[in-house]
Design a protein around this motif. Structure first.
Motif, PDB file in Angstrom:
ATOM      1  N   ARG A 179       0.827  -1.201   0.000  1.00  0.00           N
ATOM      2  CA  ARG A 179       0.000   0.000   0.000  1.00  0.00           C
ATOM      3  C   ARG A 179       0.865   1.256   0.000  1.00  0.00           C
ATOM      4  O   ARG A 179       1.903   1.307   0.658  1.00  0.00           O
ATOM      5  CB  ARG A 179      -0.899   0.028   1.242  1.00  0.00           C
ATOM      6  N   VAL A 180       0.412   2.241  -0.777  1.00  0.00           N
ATOM      7  CA  VAL A 180       0.993   3.586  -0.706  1.00  0.00           C
ATOM      8  C   VAL A 180      -0.159   4.553  -0.463  1.00  0.00           C
ATOM      9  O   VAL A 180      -1.310   4.269  -0.809  1.00  0.00           O
ATOM     10  CB  VAL A 180       1.771   3.981  -1.990  1.00  0.00           C
ATOM     11  N   SER A 181       0.156   5.704   0.138  1.00  0.00           N
ATOM     12  CA  SER A 181      -0.894   6.642   0.530  1.00  0.00           C
ATOM     13  C   SER A 181      -1.464   7.458  -0.623  1.00  0.00           C
ATOM     14  O   SER A 181      -2.638   7.771  -0.639  1.00  0.00           O
ATOM     15  CB  SER A 181      -0.368   7.602   1.594  1.00  0.00           C
ATOM     16  N   THR A 182      -0.615   7.843  -1.578  1.00  0.00           N
ATOM     17  CA  THR A 182      -1.097   8.724  -2.646  1.00  0.00           C
ATOM     18  C   THR A 182      -0.857   8.113  -4.016  1.00  0.00           C
ATOM     19  O   THR A 182      -0.027   7.229  -4.191  1.00  0.00           O
ATOM     20  CB  THR A 182      -0.378  10.094  -2.588  1.00  0.00           C
ATOM     21  N   ILE A 183      -1.598   8.635  -4.969  1.00  0.00           N
ATOM     22  CA  ILE A 183      -1.521   8.151  -6.348  1.00  0.00           C
ATOM     23  C   ILE A 183      -0.106   8.313  -6.908  1.00  0.00           C
ATOM     24  O   ILE A 183       0.381   7.487  -7.650  1.00  0.00           O
ATOM     25  CB  ILE A 183      -2.549   8.912  -7.250  1.00  0.00           C
ATOM     26  N   GLY A 184       0.586   9.400  -6.520  1.00  0.00           N
ATOM     27  CA  GLY A 184       1.927   9.677  -7.051  1.00  0.00           C
ATOM     28  C   GLY A 184       3.011   8.710  -6.595  1.00  0.00           C
ATOM     29  O   GLY A 184       4.035   8.574  -7.248  1.00  0.00           O
ATOM     30  N   GLN A 185       2.791   8.038  -5.464  1.00  0.00           N
ATOM     31  CA  GLN A 185       3.806   7.120  -4.938  1.00  0.00           C
ATOM     32  C   GLN A 185       3.768   5.788  -5.689  1.00  0.00           C
ATOM     33  O   GLN A 185       2.731   5.393  -6.204  1.00  0.00           O
ATOM     34  CB  GLN A 185       3.581   6.885  -3.442  1.00  0.00           C
ATOM     35  N   ALA A 186       4.911   5.107  -5.717  1.00  0.00           N
ATOM     36  CA  ALA A 186       5.008   3.839  -6.452  1.00  0.00           C
ATOM     37  C   ALA A 186       5.001   2.646  -5.510  1.00  0.00           C
ATOM     38  O   ALA A 186       5.562   2.694  -4.417  1.00  0.00           O
ATOM     39  CB  ALA A 186       6.276   3.832  -7.291  1.00  0.00           C
ATOM     40  N   LEU A 187       4.374   1.573  -5.978  1.00  0.00           N
ATOM     41  CA  LEU A 187       4.284   0.323  -5.212  1.00  0.00           C
ATOM     42  C   LEU A 187       5.408  -0.656  -5.568  1.00  0.00           C
ATOM     43  O   LEU A 187       5.556  -1.688  -4.918  1.00  0.00           O
ATOM     44  CB  LEU A 187       2.933  -0.355  -5.497  1.00  0.00           C
ATOM     45  N   ALA A 236      -4.197   4.018  -1.210  1.00  0.00           N
ATOM     46  CA  ALA A 236      -5.185   4.628  -0.308  1.00  0.00           C
ATOM     47  C   ALA A 236      -4.502   4.976   0.997  1.00  0.00           C
ATOM     48  O   ALA A 236      -3.488   4.394   1.362  1.00  0.00           O
ATOM     49  CB  ALA A 236      -6.327   3.642  -0.050  1.00  0.00           C
ATOM     50  N   SER A 237      -5.085   5.918   1.714  1.00  0.00           N
ATOM     51  CA  SER A 237      -4.545   6.307   3.021  1.00  0.00           C
ATOM     52  C   SER A 237      -4.722   5.154   4.007  1.00  0.00           C
ATOM     53  O   SER A 237      -5.717   4.434   3.952  1.00  0.00           O
ATOM     54  CB  SER A 237      -5.296   7.540   3.529  1.00  0.00           C
ATOM     55  N   GLY A 238      -3.752   5.017   4.921  1.00  0.00           N
ATOM     56  CA  GLY A 238      -3.848   3.982   5.952  1.00  0.00           C
ATOM     57  C   GLY A 238      -5.002   4.236   6.905  1.00  0.00           C
ATOM     58  O   GLY A 238      -5.491   3.330   7.572  1.00  0.00           O
ATOM     59  N   ALA A 239      -5.447   5.508   6.963  1.00  0.00           N
ATOM     60  CA  ALA A 239      -6.575   5.861   7.831  1.00  0.00           C
ATOM     61  C   ALA A 239      -7.916   5.552   7.171  1.00  0.00           C
ATOM     62  O   ALA A 239      -8.958   5.600   7.817  1.00  0.00           O
ATOM     63  CB  ALA A 239      -6.500   7.345   8.174  1.00  0.00           C
ATOM     64  N   GLU A 242     -12.365   2.082   4.282  1.00  0.00           N
ATOM     65  CA  GLU A 242     -12.832   1.315   3.132  1.00  0.00           C
ATOM     66  C   GLU A 242     -11.708   1.017   2.143  1.00  0.00           C
ATOM     67  O   GLU A 242     -11.725   1.469   1.013  1.00  0.00           O
ATOM     68  CB  GLU A 242     -13.966   2.088   2.418  1.00  0.00           C
ATOM     69  N   ARG A 243     -10.732   0.249   2.575  1.00  0.00           N
ATOM     70  CA  ARG A 243      -9.656  -0.148   1.660  1.00  0.00           C
ATOM     71  C   ARG A 243     -10.101  -1.411   0.934  1.00  0.00           C
ATOM     72  O   ARG A 243     -10.111  -2.499   1.510  1.00  0.00           O
ATOM     73  CB  ARG A 243      -8.356  -0.348   2.428  1.00  0.00           C
ATOM     74  N   VAL A 244     -10.484  -1.259  -0.313  1.00  0.00           N
ATOM     75  CA  VAL A 244     -11.099  -2.330  -1.096  1.00  0.00           C
ATOM     76  C   VAL A 244     -10.200  -3.562  -1.213  1.00  0.00           C
ATOM     77  O   VAL A 244     -10.649  -4.696  -1.012  1.00  0.00           O
ATOM     78  CB  VAL A 244     -11.489  -1.808  -2.510  1.00  0.00           C
ATOM     79  N   GLN A 245      -8.925  -3.351  -1.533  1.00  0.00           N
ATOM     80  CA  GLN A 245      -8.012  -4.486  -1.731  1.00  0.00           C
ATOM     81  C   GLN A 245      -7.736  -5.237  -0.420  1.00  0.00           C
ATOM     82  O   GLN A 245      -7.637  -6.465  -0.427  1.00  0.00           O
ATOM     83  CB  GLN A 245      -6.695  -4.017  -2.373  1.00  0.00           C
ATOM     84  N   LEU A 246      -7.641  -4.511   0.673  1.00  0.00           N
ATOM     85  CA  LEU A 246      -7.445  -5.157   1.974  1.00  0.00           C
ATOM     86  C   LEU A 246      -8.662  -6.011   2.323  1.00  0.00           C
ATOM     87  O   LEU A 246      -8.536  -7.132   2.804  1.00  0.00           O
ATOM     88  CB  LEU A 246      -7.187  -4.120   3.065  1.00  0.00           C
ATOM     89  N   ARG A 247      -9.850  -5.463   2.055  1.00  0.00           N
ATOM     90  CA  ARG A 247     -11.099  -6.218   2.297  1.00  0.00           C
ATOM     91  C   ARG A 247     -11.121  -7.488   1.457  1.00  0.00           C
ATOM     92  O   ARG A 247     -11.507  -8.553   1.927  1.00  0.00           O
ATOM     93  CB  ARG A 247     -12.330  -5.354   1.960  1.00  0.00           C
ATOM     94  N   ARG A 248     -10.709  -7.359   0.173  1.00  0.00           N
ATOM     95  CA  ARG A 248     -10.676  -8.519  -0.729  1.00  0.00           C
ATOM     96  C   ARG A 248      -9.693  -9.566  -0.232  1.00  0.00           C
ATOM     97  O   ARG A 248      -9.981 -10.764  -0.239  1.00  0.00           O
ATOM     98  CB  ARG A 248     -10.274  -8.083  -2.140  1.00  0.00           C
ATOM     99  N   LEU A 249      -8.518  -9.097   0.209  1.00  0.00           N
ATOM    100  CA  LEU A 249      -7.489 -10.005   0.721  1.00  0.00           C
ATOM    101  C   LEU A 249      -8.045 -10.822   1.890  1.00  0.00           C
ATOM    102  O   LEU A 249      -7.958 -12.050   1.900  1.00  0.00           O
ATOM    103  CB  LEU A 249      -6.267  -9.191   1.165  1.00  0.00           C
ATOM    104  N   ILE A 250      -8.605 -10.136   2.885  1.00  0.00           N
ATOM    105  CA  ILE A 250      -9.123 -10.825   4.079  1.00  0.00           C
ATOM    106  C   ILE A 250     -10.264 -11.777   3.714  1.00  0.00           C
ATOM    107  O   ILE A 250     -10.319 -12.906   4.209  1.00  0.00           O
ATOM    108  CB  ILE A 250      -9.545  -9.800   5.161  1.00  0.00           C
TER     109      ILE A 250
END
Length: 196
Positions: A8-16, A36-39, A42-50
Motif C-alpha cells: 500500500r501507498v498513501s497517494t496516487i503519485g507514490q510507487a508500489l 489509499a490512506s492507511g486511515a 474502506e480499503r477495497v483491496q485489503l477487504r478482498r485479501l481478508i
C-alpha cells in the motif's frame, strides 16, 4: 497454505514497485495492491485479501505501517486475519509474526494498547464535547429553522394555513412543519394544565 502479500501507498503519485518486488522475493504467490490512506476504513483491496484468506495462509507486509496507521487499527486487522485461521508477518518487524510465541505475545500487548487508545479517544471526545457545551456551542446539526421562523410557522398554522403551503414558503418538509406545530400544541396544552 499460501503467502499473500499486501502493498500500500498513501497517494496516487507514490510507487508500489519496491514493495511488490520485496513481497515477490518472499515467495508471495499473490500481492494485493492498494493506493489509499492507511486511515481509510474502506480499503477495497485489503477487504478482498481478508475475504479470500484460507486456513493456514500468511499475510505478509514489508512494514507494519503499510497495513495500519494506529495500534487500534492494526490490532483489529490482525485479529480479523487470525479469525480466518491465517497468520500475519511483517518483514521489517520480525517480532510481528503470529506463528511464533513472541508474535502472539505482541498481539496480546497490541490488544491492550488498542483498548487504552480507544479509552483515550473516548475521554478526549467527551472532554471536547463538555468544553464546547461550556462555551455555548450547540451540538448536533444546525437547525434548519430559526426561532423567528418557528414562531411564524406556528402562527400561520394556527391561522389555518395548509402544512404543504407553509413547508413550501419556508423551504422545509411537511414533516418539519408538522413537528414544529405539534410540538407547540403539546407545549401549550401542558402549560394550560399547569394553570388549571
Amino acid at each position: 497454505m499460501s503467502r499473500i502479500g499486501y502493498a500500500r501507498v498513501s497517494t496516487i503519485g507514490q510507487a508500489l514497485d519496491m514493495q511488490i518486488q520485496t513481497l515477490n522475493g518472499c515467495e508471495c504467490h499473490k500481492v494485493f495492491r492498494e493506493k489509499a490512506s492507511g486511515a481509510d476504513v474502506e480499503r477495497v483491496q485489503l477487504r478482498r485479501l481478508i475475504k479470500n484468506l484460507s486456513y493456514g495462509d500468511t499475510v505478509v507486509v514489508t512494514r507494519i505501517d503499510r497495513l495500519a496507521r494506529s495500534t487500534f487499527d492494526l490490532f483489529a486487522i490482525v485479529k480479523e486475519i487470525i479469525q480466518k485461521g491465517a497468520q500475519f508477518y511483517s518483514l521489517a518487524e520480525p517480532w510481528a509474526d503470529t506463528t511464533t510465541s513472541t508474535g502472539r505475545l505482541m498481539l496480546a500487548v497490541l490488544g491492550g494498547l488498542a483498548d487504552v487508545e480507544r479509552d483515550l479517544i473516548r475521554t478526549r471526545t467527551a472532554e471536547g464535547r463538555a468544553r464546547a457545551v461550556q462555551l455555548g456551542v450547540k451540538m448536533g446539526r444546525p437547525a434548519k429553522v430559526s426561532e423567528l421562523q418557528r414562531q411564524d410557522i406556528i402562527r400561520r398554522r394556527q391561522n389555518g394555513e395548509f402544512l404543504k403551503d407553509i413547508a413550501e414558503a419556508f423551504d422545509v418538509s411537511v414533516g418539519t412543519v408538522s413537528r414544529i406545530t405539534t410540538g407547540a400544541d403539546s407545549h401549550k396544552s401542558r402549560k394550560n394544565k399547569k394553570t388549571l
